[in-house]
Design an enzyme around this catalytic site. Structure first.
Site, PDB file in Angstrom:
ATOM      1  N   ASN A 137       0.867  -1.183   0.000  1.00  0.00           N
ATOM      2  CA  ASN A 137       0.000   0.000   0.000  1.00  0.00           C
ATOM      3  C   ASN A 137       0.903   1.233   0.000  1.00  0.00           C
ATOM      4  OD1 ASN A 137      -1.821   2.026   0.435  1.00  0.00           O
ATOM      5  ND2 ASN A 137      -2.297   1.444   2.559  1.00  0.00           N
ATOM      6  N   LYS A 158       0.061   4.308  -0.430  1.00  0.00           N
ATOM      7  CA  LYS A 158      -0.594   5.522   0.091  1.00  0.00           C
ATOM      8  C   LYS A 158      -0.307   6.718  -0.840  1.00  0.00           C
ATOM      9  CE  LYS A 158      -0.051   3.624   4.683  1.00  0.00           C
ATOM     10  NZ  LYS A 158      -0.222   3.832   6.107  1.00  0.00           N
ATOM     11  N   HIS A 167      -9.823   1.301   4.539  1.00  0.00           N
ATOM     12  CA  HIS A 167      -8.563   1.483   5.281  1.00  0.00           C
ATOM     13  C   HIS A 167      -8.807   2.502   6.402  1.00  0.00           C
ATOM     14  CE1 HIS A 167      -4.467   2.719   6.202  1.00  0.00           C
ATOM     15  NE2 HIS A 167      -4.059   1.596   5.619  1.00  0.00           N
ATOM     16  N   GLU A 180      -7.200   4.941   7.407  1.00  0.00           N
ATOM     17  CA  GLU A 180      -6.968   6.354   7.042  1.00  0.00           C
ATOM     18  C   GLU A 180      -8.172   6.914   6.285  1.00  0.00           C
ATOM     19  OE1 GLU A 180      -3.114   5.825   5.192  1.00  0.00           O
ATOM     20  OE2 GLU A 180      -2.310   5.270   7.143  1.00  0.00           O
ATOM     21  N   GLU A 212      -5.788  -4.668  10.610  1.00  0.00           N
ATOM     22  CA  GLU A 212      -4.767  -3.635  10.811  1.00  0.00           C
ATOM     23  C   GLU A 212      -5.098  -2.830  12.066  1.00  0.00           C
ATOM     24  OE1 GLU A 212      -2.711  -2.455   6.930  1.00  0.00           O
ATOM     25  OE2 GLU A 212      -4.593  -1.370   6.955  1.00  0.00           O
ATOM     26  N   GLY A 228       2.223   2.321  10.945  1.00  0.00           N
ATOM     27  CA  GLY A 228       3.269   3.346  10.885  1.00  0.00           C
ATOM     28  C   GLY A 228       3.945   3.656  12.212  1.00  0.00           C
ATOM     29  N   SER A 250       3.063  -1.988  10.518  1.00  0.00           N
ATOM     30  CA  SER A 250       4.500  -2.020  10.834  1.00  0.00           C
ATOM     31  C   SER A 250       5.174  -3.346  10.484  1.00  0.00           C
ATOM     32  CB  SER A 250       4.733  -1.671  12.312  1.00  0.00           C
ATOM     33  OG  SER A 250       4.322  -0.353  12.569  1.00  0.00           O
ATOM     34  N   GLY A 310       4.596   1.395   4.972  1.00  0.00           N
ATOM     35  CA  GLY A 310       5.911   2.044   4.929  1.00  0.00           C
ATOM     36  C   GLY A 310       7.016   1.186   4.335  1.00  0.00           C
TER      37      GLY A 310
HETATM   38  C1  PEP Z   1      -1.111   0.372   6.135  1.00  0.00           C
HETATM   39  O1  PEP Z   1      -1.352   1.569   6.329  1.00  0.00           O
HETATM   40  O2  PEP Z   1      -1.871  -0.326   5.446  1.00  0.00           O
HETATM   41  C2  PEP Z   1       0.075  -0.183   6.755  1.00  0.00           C
HETATM   42  C3  PEP Z   1       0.121  -1.459   6.955  1.00  0.00           C
HETATM   43  O3  PEP Z   1       1.083   0.716   7.076  1.00  0.00           O
HETATM   44  P1  PEP Z   1       2.497   0.390   7.779  1.00  0.00           P
HETATM   45  O4  PEP Z   1       3.008  -0.896   7.213  1.00  0.00           O
HETATM   46  O5  PEP Z   1       3.335   1.575   7.424  1.00  0.00           O
HETATM   47  O6  PEP Z   1       2.229   0.281   9.237  1.00  0.00           O
END
Ligand code: PEP
Length: 249
Positions: free
Chosen positions: A8, A10, A94, A96, A164, A170, A208, A230
């Site tokens: 992803n 973003k 998601h 966000e 998630e 993040g 993460s 990320g």
């Molecule tokens: C995400 O936002 O879908 C995600 C998994 O982000 P990160 O791996 O950066 O925590």
């Protein structure tokens, strides 16, 4: 095998970034099995990414679709449009999008149906907040999110769920892998008992994930793969996560 490792990106990417990413990814990717991999770039880079991945078999998808199929929704992109471009999946709901764009479970449910109608695999994202986690409300929150999103879904829909935890995205923090495994088992049980006709392909973990913690996650029975934010922005790092997955699963 269905999609198991989704990048992803973003609100990231550029022509130069995409070129470098592809170079780093293919230099470090050591498997012939690409069918389980998906990349979700920003919409405008779909065509560029398609040229970069060529006939590798890697799937391209998107991070969101509109809740309507067409009409007066300035700036939106529909499920049929992304289908038209050959996209295979869409993230839906998601955290966000839920937080910054105020997406409700009802909106998410409409998006799931539109994705399915267009043969685009929906990846429903669910997860509890830090406060909900501290209050030990995780299971109730996840059950509620699953039930609200799926209750109006056409019976024989196909689906992938990504668990998630909002506090893990993040932040560099992840729940204990055994705990994640139990949560995934619960999600599978809820879908199977409440919505037996829905074809739940896999339950992915997101939050993460990186090449250092990937193996501790993938050895768990009910962690079928990962949604990576990320760490997926670095082509080498994402290739390493995929390589670890392929060694274990
Ligand atoms: C995400 O936002 O879908 C995600 C998994 O982000 P990160 O791996 O950066 O925590």
């Amino acid at each position: 095998m269905s999609l198991r490792l989704i990048a992803n990106w973003k609100l990231n990417g550029s022509i130069q970034f995409n070129d470098q990413w592809a170079e780093d990814f293919f230099k470090n990717f050591s498997s012939l099995n690409s069918e389980s991999i998906g990349i979700a770039p920003a919409f405008i880079y779909i065509d560029h990414i398609r040229k970069l991945i060529g006939d590798s078999g890697i799937n391209i998808g998107v991070q969101n679709i509109c809740e309507e199929e067409s009409g007066a929704r300035t700036g939106e992109i529909s499920a049929s449009m992304i289908k038209d471009l050959g996209c295979k999946f869409s993230l839906i709901g998601h955290s966000e999008r839920r937080i910054f764009f105020h997406e409700s479970n009802k909106t998410i449910s409409k998006k799931l149906n539109l994705a399915n109608n267009n043969s685009v695999m929906p990846i429903l994202c669910i997860g509890e907040s830090a406060v909900e986690n501290e209050r030990n409300d995780t299971y109730d929150i996840l059950k509620f999110q699953v039930e609200e999103a799926l209750k109006d879904l056409f019976e024989q829909s196909a689906l992938i769920i990504a668990y998630e935890p909002v506090w893990a995205i993040g932040s560099g923090k992840i729940p204990n892998p055994e705990e994640i495994n139990s949560v995934h088992k619960m999600i599978k049980d809820v879908v199977q008992s409440r919505f037996p006709k829905i074809d739940l392909k896999s339950v992915l973990y997101g939050g993460s994930v990186n090449s250092e913690n990937a193996s501790s996650l993938f050895v768990q029975e009910h962690i079928d793969g990962a949604l990576v934010g990320g760490a997926s922005l670095d082509g080498k790092e994402f290739a390493q996560i995929v390589n670890i997955f392929n060694e274990i699963k």
